[in-house]
Each structure stands twice: as structure tokens, then as C-alpha cells.
Enzyme design. Sequence first.
Site, PDB file in Angstrom:
ATOM      1  N   HIS A  52     -65.807 -46.539  14.075  1.00  0.00           N
ATOM      2  CA  HIS A  52     -64.728 -45.698  13.544  1.00  0.00           C
ATOM      3  C   HIS A  52     -64.062 -46.409  12.377  1.00  0.00           C
ATOM      4  CE1 HIS A  52     -62.563 -48.272  16.385  1.00  0.00           C
ATOM      5  NE2 HIS A  52     -61.402 -47.875  15.901  1.00  0.00           N
ATOM      6  N   HIS A  54     -61.006 -47.568  11.624  1.00  0.00           N
ATOM      7  CA  HIS A  54     -59.860 -48.476  11.649  1.00  0.00           C
ATOM      8  C   HIS A  54     -60.176 -49.838  11.034  1.00  0.00           C
ATOM      9  CE1 HIS A  54     -57.673 -46.073  15.044  1.00  0.00           C
ATOM     10  NE2 HIS A  54     -57.418 -45.612  13.837  1.00  0.00           N
ATOM     11  N   ASP A  56     -59.437 -52.794  11.754  1.00  0.00           N
ATOM     12  CA  ASP A  56     -59.856 -53.907  12.615  1.00  0.00           C
ATOM     13  C   ASP A  56     -61.295 -53.728  13.117  1.00  0.00           C
ATOM     14  OD1 ASP A  56     -58.824 -51.766  14.265  1.00  0.00           O
ATOM     15  OD2 ASP A  56     -58.853 -53.158  15.966  1.00  0.00           O
ATOM     16  N   HIS A  57     -62.015 -52.753  12.548  1.00  0.00           N
ATOM     17  CA  HIS A  57     -63.440 -52.584  12.870  1.00  0.00           C
ATOM     18  C   HIS A  57     -64.304 -52.613  11.618  1.00  0.00           C
ATOM     19  CE1 HIS A  57     -62.685 -51.574  17.142  1.00  0.00           C
ATOM     20  NE2 HIS A  57     -61.473 -51.450  16.614  1.00  0.00           N
ATOM     21  N   HIS A 111     -59.994 -41.211  20.061  1.00  0.00           N
ATOM     22  CA  HIS A 111     -59.281 -42.342  19.461  1.00  0.00           C
ATOM     23  C   HIS A 111     -59.109 -42.055  17.964  1.00  0.00           C
ATOM     24  CE1 HIS A 111     -58.043 -46.462  18.730  1.00  0.00           C
ATOM     25  NE2 HIS A 111     -59.006 -46.615  17.847  1.00  0.00           N
ATOM     26  N   ASP A 128     -63.474 -48.291  20.193  1.00  0.00           N
ATOM     27  CA  ASP A 128     -62.187 -48.175  20.871  1.00  0.00           C
ATOM     28  C   ASP A 128     -62.102 -46.912  21.727  1.00  0.00           C
ATOM     29  OD1 ASP A 128     -61.548 -50.489  19.609  1.00  0.00           O
ATOM     30  OD2 ASP A 128     -59.982 -49.653  18.322  1.00  0.00           O
ATOM     31  N   HIS A 166     -62.521 -54.307  22.135  1.00  0.00           N
ATOM     32  CA  HIS A 166     -61.396 -55.244  22.299  1.00  0.00           C
ATOM     33  C   HIS A 166     -61.437 -55.879  23.685  1.00  0.00           C
ATOM     34  CE1 HIS A 166     -58.808 -54.191  18.777  1.00  0.00           C
ATOM     35  NE2 HIS A 166     -59.446 -53.039  18.866  1.00  0.00           N
TER      36      HIS A 166
HETATM   37 FE    FE Z   1     -59.555 -51.417  17.374  1.00  0.00          FE
HETATM   38 ZN    ZN Z   2     -59.393 -48.387  16.572  1.00  0.00          ZN
END
Ligand code: FE
Ligand code: ZN
Length: 247
Positions: A52, A54, A56-57, A111, A128, A166
Site C-alpha cells: 500500500h 503509506h 512507512d512501506h 486500511h 498493514d 509491523h
Molecule cells: Fe504501516
Molecule cells: Zn499503513
Amino acid sequence: MRVVAVPCLKDNFAYLVIEGTQAAVVDPSAAAPVEAALERAGVELAAIWLTHHHWDHVGGVPDLTTARPGLPVVASAKDSEKIKGVTQRLADEEWTETANLRAYAIDNPGHTLGAISFRIADAVFTGDTLFGAGCGRMFEGDPAMMHASLMKLAALPGETRLYFGHEYTQSNLRFAAAVEPSNRAVADRAAAIPAPSTPSTVDLELATNPFLRCSEPAVIEAALAHGAASREPHEVFRALRAWKDTF
Ligand code: FE
Ligand code: ZN
């Protein structure tokens, strides 16, 4: 096929999916730890698979692709607008293939609307959507959508390995124990959490993840005590997710 978990940032996991001397990386939130893992494994990066959009990915994508012009970057068709440099846009159940690595996308909206999992053989990378004993927050989707996405993963064969985005398993199990104080599988899992706790399996999640257990009488009762509007699984899910958001 072999999988190497690569801890990134505070509690993220990127993953190397290795076949022979080639690897795909799932969700490289940062380039440096991925480069180090590639070097340790002695493999060459052949593709980037993104669950996805985001940050942090996807944060490591620019550096990884600058160092490797033409590297395939694969994401959901629905998320691709939000990610720079995507070269292949996958629809639900569409395959991506690089070197000897062949995976397909499982649409998992909730998400984010474009969230996908990648399935390769008996391994699934859930980003996530599903975590160890938990699930992601609904940033873009609604409870019915997110619950349906989790049920799709829950329907995979029990031994399927689930590699999540995570390391939240310990705190998720504290919540699971609050939802189901008499669930022995939750207590047993909490007493012996491996480090890292990834991967899980479908069977383990079915036994311990409250968000996959919305039809269990004990989970329904707990959800009703926390504001669930009815016993419908997605209403139970809605109440659990709201409870967990402030847990
Ligand atoms: Fe994440
Ligand atoms: Zn995420």
C-alpha cells in the site's frame, strides 16, 4: 523460496523473497537496511512489491530504484497514483513475475482502499491489513470492507504463512486477552512470543486474532459490551476496532 525479514524504522518489516540469486523486496520502508540484507544474503534485487501507499512501506523505493534503473515496482492499480515510480499496476488476483519469483495480488481494501497482499506459494505478505493477533486501522475503508478483507485471508489454507508489516504482536495479544480472557490459545501465544514474531499462520490467527473471530460467542458478547450495534460480524468488527483504537 526463502523469506528474510528485514526490520526497518521503529517496528516495520520489509521482507526479501528469495529464489536462487534473485530477490523481491516487500515494503522497503528504508533503503539502507534492505541493501544490507541483500548483501548478507548474497542476492540481487529483482523487483519491489508494495502492499500500500503509506510512507512507512514505500520510503526506500527512490533510493533502491535510483541505484537500479528499470527495476520493476509493483503495486495495486488503485494505489499506484499515490506512489512514485510504479511500473506494474495489479488488479485483484493478477500475477506479477520477475526472475523465478511469481506472486499474485489479493485485494484487501480497508486500511487503504488500494491495500493488497502478495501471495507466493504458501507465503502471504499482508502489509498493514493483518498483523499478528491484530489488524490495521481503517484509514480509508469501512468496517464491512476491512472485515471482508480479513476474512479473505482467513480463508487461505491453515498452514499458510502470514508475513505482516509491523511488530505489534505483543500489544495486540494484550487486547486479544481483554476481548477473550478465557481463550487459552491467546494466553499460550502471549507466553511465548518469538522475536521477531513474524511469520504467523492462518491457523494461529484463527485461534488468537479477535478480528478474525467476530462470529465467536465470547467475542460477540465482548463487542456488545463495547457498543456493537448487533451480532452481525461486521458490526462486531466495527466495535472491536473502535475499542482497540483507544485501548
Ligand atoms: Fe504501516
Ligand atoms: Zn499503513
